[in-house]
Design an enzyme around this catalytic site. Sequence first.
Site, PDB file in Angstrom:
ATOM      1  N   SER A 138     -20.170 119.738 129.797  1.00  0.00           N
ATOM      2  CA  SER A 138     -19.096 120.732 129.764  1.00  0.00           C
ATOM      3  C   SER A 138     -19.639 122.132 129.995  1.00  0.00           C
ATOM      4  O   SER A 138     -20.782 122.445 129.614  1.00  0.00           O
ATOM      5  CB  SER A 138     -18.394 120.677 128.395  1.00  0.00           C
ATOM      6  N   TYR A 184     -18.072 121.252 119.550  1.00  0.00           N
ATOM      7  CA  TYR A 184     -17.860 120.501 120.784  1.00  0.00           C
ATOM      8  C   TYR A 184     -18.994 120.785 121.773  1.00  0.00           C
ATOM      9  O   TYR A 184     -19.603 119.870 122.339  1.00  0.00           O
ATOM     10  CB  TYR A 184     -16.513 120.872 121.398  1.00  0.00           C
TER      11      TYR A 184
END
Length: 314
Positions: A123, A148
């Site tokens: 990501s 995350y």
Amino acid sequence: ILVTGAAGFIGSWVCKSLRDRGDNVIGLDDFNDYYDVSLKRARVRRFIPGVKVYKADVADRRALERIFHRHRFRQVCHLAAQAGVRYSLQNPFAYESANVLGSLNLLEMCRRFGVRSFIYASSSSVYGGNKKVPFSVRDRVDRPLSLYAATKRAGELMAHVYHRLYGISCTGLRFFTVYGPWGRPDMALFKFTRAILRGRPIDVYNYGRMERDFTYVTDIAAGVLAALDKNYPFEIFNLGNSRPVRLRRFIGCLEKELGRRARMRLLPLQPGDVPRTCADLRETRRKLGYRPRVPVEKGIREFVRWYKDYYRPA
């Protein structure tokens, strides 16, 4: 080819792209209730019919063993993850289970069952508070701003270990703000569309000054397939559009497609968020031949067309 997260947004598009070109695809998804499960089921039933999708959790090692015993996989495309920056603030252990343990389990399955090719989703959030723009794969990624992001970076590090120790080819793909038809209801375009059609206000963070490298899902899927085909020994690539869009402009494009004005609730930057993202694509272009093709105006138009067809709003 095993695709994890096959009932998810990006996973279903990758399954479709692989199937459409004739690859033998097996999917896996746990169909969890982070968002509407019926949308996940509809993706499998209506968008990728004919693709076998097992209901299993990547954190469940025994379930993975059964699937790997049943099929001789040539490659693993690991797209399953617990997504969302803000959700990680309230539900940290969901990220440890899906993103850390799940990735470790799949790397172990590759080692044990002789799968030599592992392509996985990372990501753009791993860049944390990086102030240098555009974000390069050579930039520091040791200062994440959310759990995350930390779990996604952990996945990259584990892949490096398995490559060095066991010779598994590993390619990580850092996705930048993916959007498009069959998207996730927790993402901005989906939430904005639903709220505007219902006459409700939308939350606009950083007072609308946020800039995101919005990347249309077919461009992302093309990048994933290129990574599978190239199968480098060990690489990490950015997959983005490299054209950041101010959130106010993004909303303006959506208003035009919907034919309605948005009621905006302007709010400060949220914990874990960054004000701007932009992908440096030089390495991705050179090594994958990656060329994003869909401008944001067209991408939003295609999403709105799908949304109205799927939900039939009044």
